[in-house]
Design an enzyme around this catalytic site. Structure first.
Site, PDB file in Angstrom:
ATOM      1  N   ASP A 133       0.836  -1.218   0.000  1.00  0.00           N
ATOM      2  CA  ASP A 133       0.000   0.000   0.000  1.00  0.00           C
ATOM      3  C   ASP A 133       0.866   1.261   0.000  1.00  0.00           C
ATOM      4  O   ASP A 133       0.375   2.353  -0.279  1.00  0.00           O
ATOM      5  CB  ASP A 133      -0.961   0.008   1.207  1.00  0.00           C
ATOM      6  N   GLU A 134       2.164   1.094   0.308  1.00  0.00           N
ATOM      7  CA  GLU A 134       3.017   2.276   0.439  1.00  0.00           C
ATOM      8  C   GLU A 134       3.264   2.974  -0.894  1.00  0.00           C
ATOM      9  O   GLU A 134       3.692   4.125  -0.924  1.00  0.00           O
ATOM     10  CB  GLU A 134       4.346   1.900   1.117  1.00  0.00           C
TER      11      GLU A 134
END
Ligand code: NAD
Length: 341
Positions: A133-134
């Site tokens: 998700d980063e």
């Protein structure tokens, strides 16, 4: 069989063990055994004839060609990566090496292999790339959770290297037609994570009565997913995901780092009371990590509606299970750095 890269690491070893517990299909496990990969992570499957471990690097094209030619996997799950943000700030080159160059070499080898397959096998083949998700970067406090269409805006050398890998994977689909899938998972909780990461590190510090240093004000929001739920998502995406598609994998259990560590302290107070007082007394704050993202949050409607996956493990259960595993395996906390954020 399937080929898993990075299968001696935290998520990879949980995935391999889980896979072999649920399926008869063999696993070829390629891992360079960097500091983060631990042979003991695979102790439970060491003597399993369906598990073939190969100590090697995804940048070794000759090795990849030989493995693909002799084992002819029907799918590749790509988890091998440098994965610790702090290390990426101190030394980005290793991240560019394994995450960007490594993914590129792997894609080239897999494409060459894929092209040799008969048409039905080529159609059924999958390359599942495990991302994070980063890559979506910092989400403002009131912004809706990121969908798969959210623009890429990585902040750290780690997330930038993962974003670069994601783009290579998408390009191999668009340009060459390789049937790829990409997952974007949130932070995982579970056993066998290397001791430098937030949760095991805080457990190690708390058990030793040492400070629990949080970056900045500790209010960075993260979504926490049990690693077993992540493994189930990977199996489901592999089975039914649409080639070329990207799937967010998150729990919706959002916690600040401070709330997470407080919850850990409460559990420790129950399981390992400290005569000196509640473990939360050890919480402190240190200078923030450069480029630290305040918030990640994932919109997971795509994987839920299209593939019927949903997380099963409540946050408190995941955290307690993780803590109990480390309490039972104190030797795995020994590698935690003693001080500093
Ligand atoms: P990890 O650091 O615990 O394990 C990575 C594994 O990859 C190690 O066993 C290491 O030896 C191996 N490896 C590294 N470079 C290699 C190379 N060049 N060749 C072969 N093997 C190599 O990481 P993890 O937490 O298990 O993460 C696995 C994947 O999931 C990574 O791609 C990571 O970006 C992604 N991910 C992790 C999380 C998380 O919360 N841990 C969240 C989202 C995505």
């Amino acid at each position: 069989m399937i080929l898993v890269t990075g299968g001696a690491g935290f998520i990879g070893s949980n995935f391999v063990r889980d896979w072999l517990a649920r399926s008869d299909e063999p696993v070829l496990n390629l891992d360079a055994l960097t500091y983060a990969g631990h042979p003991d992570n695979l102790a439970a499957v060491r003597d399993d004839p369906r598990h073939l471990f190969v100590h090697g690097d995804i940048r070794d094209r000759a090795l990849l060609d030989a493995l693909l030619a002799s084992h002819r996997p029907r799918a590749v799950l790509h988890l091998a990566a440098e994965s610790h943000v702090d290390r990426s700030i101190a030394g980005p080159a290793a991240f560019i090496g394994s995450n960007v160059v490594g993914t590129g070499v792997l894609l080239e080898a897999v494409l060459a292999h894929w092209r040799t397959l008969p048409a039905p096998d080529r159609e059924a083949f999958r390359f599942l790339h495990v991302s994070t998700d980063e890559v979506y970067g910092d989400l403002p406090p009131d912004a809706p959770p990121a969908t798969e269409d959210h623009p890429y805006a990585p902040s750290s050398p780690y997330s930038a290297s993962k974003a670069a890998a994601d783009h290579l994977v998408q390009a191999w689909h668009r340009t060459y037609g390789l049937p790829v899938l990409t997952t974007h998972s949130s932070n995982n909780l579970g056993p066998r994570q290397f001791a430098e990461k937030l949760v095991p590190r805080m457990i190690a510090q708390a058990l030793a009565g040492r400070p629990l240093p949080l970056y900045g004000d500790g209010l960075q929001q993260r979504d926490w997913l049990d690693v077993a739920d992540h493994c189930a998502a990977l199996r489901r995406v592999l089975e039914a995901g649409r080639p070329g598609r990207r799937y967010n994998v998150g729990s919706g259990h959002s916690r600040s780092n401070l709330a997470l560590v407080q919850a850990l302290c409460t559990l420790l107070d129950q399981l390992r009371p400290d005569p000196a007082g509640p473990h939360a007394r050890l919480i402190g704050f240190v200078a923030d990590r450069p480029g630290h993202d305040r918030r990640y949050a994932l919109d997971t409607r795509r994987i839920r509606t299209e593939l019927g996956w949903a997380p099963q493990v409540p946050f408190d259960t995941a955290l307690a299970r993780t803590l109990r595993w480390y309490l039972d395996h104190p030797e795995r906390l020994a590698a935690a750095p003693p001080a500093g954020p």
